[in-house]
Scaffold this motif. Structure first.
Motif, short mmCIF file in Angstrom:
data_model
loop_
_atom_site.label_atom_id
_atom_site.label_comp_id
_atom_site.label_asym_id
_atom_site.label_seq_id
_atom_site.Cartn_x
_atom_site.Cartn_y
_atom_site.Cartn_z
N PHE A 212 0.85 -1.20 0.00
CA PHE A 212 0.00 0.00 0.00
C PHE A 212 0.88 1.24 0.00
CE2 PHE A 212 -3.02 -2.64 2.89
CZ PHE A 212 -3.30 -3.48 1.84
N ALA A 213 1.91 1.22 0.85
CA ALA A 213 2.82 2.37 0.93
C ALA A 213 3.60 2.55 -0.37
CB ALA A 213 3.77 2.20 2.11
N LYS A 214 4.10 1.44 -0.91
CA LYS A 214 4.92 1.51 -2.13
C LYS A 214 4.10 2.02 -3.32
CE LYS A 214 7.78 -2.42 -0.72
NZ LYS A 214 8.06 -3.87 -0.98
N VAL A 215 2.93 1.42 -3.51
CA VAL A 215 2.14 1.74 -4.70
C VAL A 215 1.51 3.13 -4.60
CG1 VAL A 215 0.15 1.03 -6.08
CG2 VAL A 215 1.73 -0.69 -5.20
N PHE A 216 0.92 3.44 -3.44
CA PHE A 216 0.34 4.77 -3.27
C PHE A 216 1.43 5.83 -3.27
CE2 PHE A 216 -3.33 2.71 -0.74
CZ PHE A 216 -3.98 2.39 -1.91
N GLY A 217 2.56 5.53 -2.60
CA GLY A 217 3.67 6.48 -2.55
C GLY A 217 4.17 6.84 -3.94
N SER A 218 4.34 5.82 -4.77
CA SER A 218 4.79 6.06 -6.15
C SER A 218 3.77 6.89 -6.93
CB SER A 218 5.03 4.73 -6.86
OG SER A 218 6.09 4.03 -6.24
N ALA A 219 2.49 6.63 -6.68
CA ALA A 219 1.44 7.32 -7.43
C ALA A 219 1.33 8.79 -7.07
CB ALA A 219 0.09 6.63 -7.20
N ILE A 220 1.73 9.15 -5.84
CA ILE A 220 1.59 10.55 -5.40
C ILE A 220 2.93 11.27 -5.32
CG2 ILE A 220 -0.54 10.06 -4.13
CD1 ILE A 220 1.11 10.02 -1.54
N GLY A 221 3.97 10.66 -5.87
CA GLY A 221 5.27 11.30 -5.89
C GLY A 221 6.01 11.23 -4.57
N PRO A 223 7.80 8.19 -3.23
CA PRO A 223 8.19 6.77 -3.32
C PRO A 223 8.76 6.19 -2.03
CG PRO A 223 9.74 8.18 -4.50
CD PRO A 223 8.58 9.04 -4.14
N ALA A 224 9.19 7.05 -1.12
CA ALA A 224 9.75 6.57 0.14
C ALA A 224 8.70 6.49 1.26
CB ALA A 224 10.90 7.48 0.59
N LEU A 225 7.43 6.67 0.91
CA LEU A 225 6.36 6.61 1.91
C LEU A 225 6.46 5.30 2.69
CD1 LEU A 225 3.66 7.96 2.95
CD2 LEU A 225 2.49 6.48 1.30
N PRO A 226 6.60 5.37 4.03
CA PRO A 226 6.75 4.14 4.80
C PRO A 226 5.43 3.59 5.32
CG PRO A 226 7.21 6.02 6.22
CD PRO A 226 6.83 6.58 4.85
N TRP A 227 5.36 2.26 5.46
CA TRP A 227 4.25 1.63 6.16
C TRP A 227 4.66 1.48 7.62
CZ3 TRP A 227 -0.76 0.41 5.40
CH2 TRP A 227 -1.37 -0.38 6.39
N ILE A 228 3.86 2.00 8.53
CA ILE A 228 4.15 1.95 9.96
C ILE A 228 3.14 1.04 10.65
CG2 ILE A 228 4.38 3.30 12.08
CD1 ILE A 228 6.49 3.95 9.96
N GLU A 229 3.65 0.10 11.44
CA GLU A 229 2.77 -0.73 12.25
C GLU A 229 2.51 -0.02 13.57
OE1 GLU A 229 2.28 -5.17 14.31
OE2 GLU A 229 4.09 -4.70 13.14
N PHE A 230 1.29 0.43 13.77
CA PHE A 230 0.91 1.12 15.00
C PHE A 230 0.55 0.10 16.08
CE2 PHE A 230 -0.90 4.15 11.67
CZ PHE A 230 0.22 4.94 11.64
N THR A 231 0.63 0.52 17.32
CA THR A 231 0.09 -0.30 18.40
C THR A 231 -1.43 -0.20 18.37
OG1 THR A 231 0.07 1.50 20.02
CG2 THR A 231 2.12 0.21 19.82
N ASP A 232 -2.09 -1.11 19.08
CA ASP A 232 -3.55 -1.03 19.16
C ASP A 232 -3.98 0.29 19.79
OD1 ASP A 232 -3.72 -3.53 18.04
OD2 ASP A 232 -4.05 -4.58 19.94
#
Length: 294
Positions: A212-221, A223-232
């Motif tokens: 999700f981060a890679k594909v959306f990040g690339s689409a919006i310029g 590309p380094a958008l990270p996916w973060i695992e949040f706590t509950d």
């Protein structure tokens, strides 16, 4: 065929109505909003304006109908959300039974096989069982993946914090679906005349969260958008700060936990992870970028 569509002119109901009308069926769309009447009629459908909590309205509307598409409205601002959602399902079931409708297609969800650890999806588990007990009614439980359009809710976080995430890791696979692909599947099921009861998964893609981060990040310029695992706890706080009431925020937190633990995806995987929708993540990313930049 005479077909009822619930869900007003929402993301699934509108393209479903358009497809069935184009195929020559007699369509009635239920909406609680009087202002939708002219728009519904402009599509070539009849408008039935009333509340899906009103059993007399439902029974009157369902008379003489061949099949019904049943979806329960979101109870985002309610308390006792699961109970109130299930109660709508009970009213639908009563109306089907009293009017002799022979075919129903229910908008359900991946994860509806479980009564627990799936947040708001638990209500759909109970409703599936209610519909399954109806006599002389053939039914399809259309278990949809995670709606692509829900990612629009992540746009403020991406813009403000430069991240995207949830309370599950980048390696977790999530079944995804575009509403238009649900509509296509529902249209196919509504016109069937078989007497069986079945589960059909409506999924367009099945991807790791990190994608999700890679594909959306690339689409919006970005590309380094990270996916973060949040706590509950962070997930609950974030959802609450976005304006959702505490009860719904807790349910969404639980759903994320269920995705993390595999409860939500378990039955989908047992079915062989079927994908029959056309809209892949990369295609939806163009739609996402349009919303991001607008």
């Amino acid at each position: 065929m005479k077909i009822i569509i619930t869900g007003s002119l929402g993301n699934v109901a509108k393209p479903l109505a358009q497809q069935l009308i184009a195929e020559g069926h007699d369509i009635t769309v239920i909406s609680s909003n009087e202002n939708k009447k002219s728009e519904i009629e402009s599509l070539g459908a009849k408008a039935a304006i009333g509340s899906v909590t009103d059993i007399e309205f439902l029974k009157e509307t369902f008379k003489g109908v061949d099949s019904v598409f049943l979806m329960t409205p979101p109870m985002i601002d309610a308390t006792d959300i699961i109970e109130k959602t299930v109660n709508v399902g009970k009213k639908y079931a009563e109306a089907v039974a009293k009017t002799g409708v022979k075919r129903l297609v229910m908008l359900s969800s991946v994860g509806a096989d479980s009564p627990t650890e799936n947040g708001p999806i638990a209500s759909l588990h109970h409703i599936e069982k209610i519909y399954g007990d109806l006599e002389n009614v053939s039914s399809t439980f259309l278990r949809a993946g995670y709606f692509y359009i829900n990612f629009f809710n992540d746009i403020p976080v991406i813009k403000n914090a430069g991240i995207i995430g949830a309370n599950y890791s980048a390696e977790v696979k999530v079944p995804l679906v575009h509403p238009k692909d649900i509509a296509k599947a529902a249209a196919q099921e509504l016109v069937k005349t078989s007497s069986d009861q079945k589960i059909r998964y409506a999924v367009s893609d099945n991807r790791e969260a990190g994608d999700f981060a890679k594909v959306f990040g690339s689409a919006i310029g970005k590309p380094a958008l990270p996916w973060i695992e949040f706590t509950d706890e962070q997930t609950f706080e974030g959802i609450s700060q976005a304006g959702l009431p505490e009860e719904m925020a807790k349910l969404y937190e639980e759903m994320g936990r269920g995705i993390r633990n595999g409860v939500v995806q378990e039955d989908f995987i047992k079915y062989g992870s079927p994908i029959d929708g056309e809209t892949k993540l990369e295609e939806f990313a163009k739609e996402f970028a349009h919303h991001f930049n607008s």
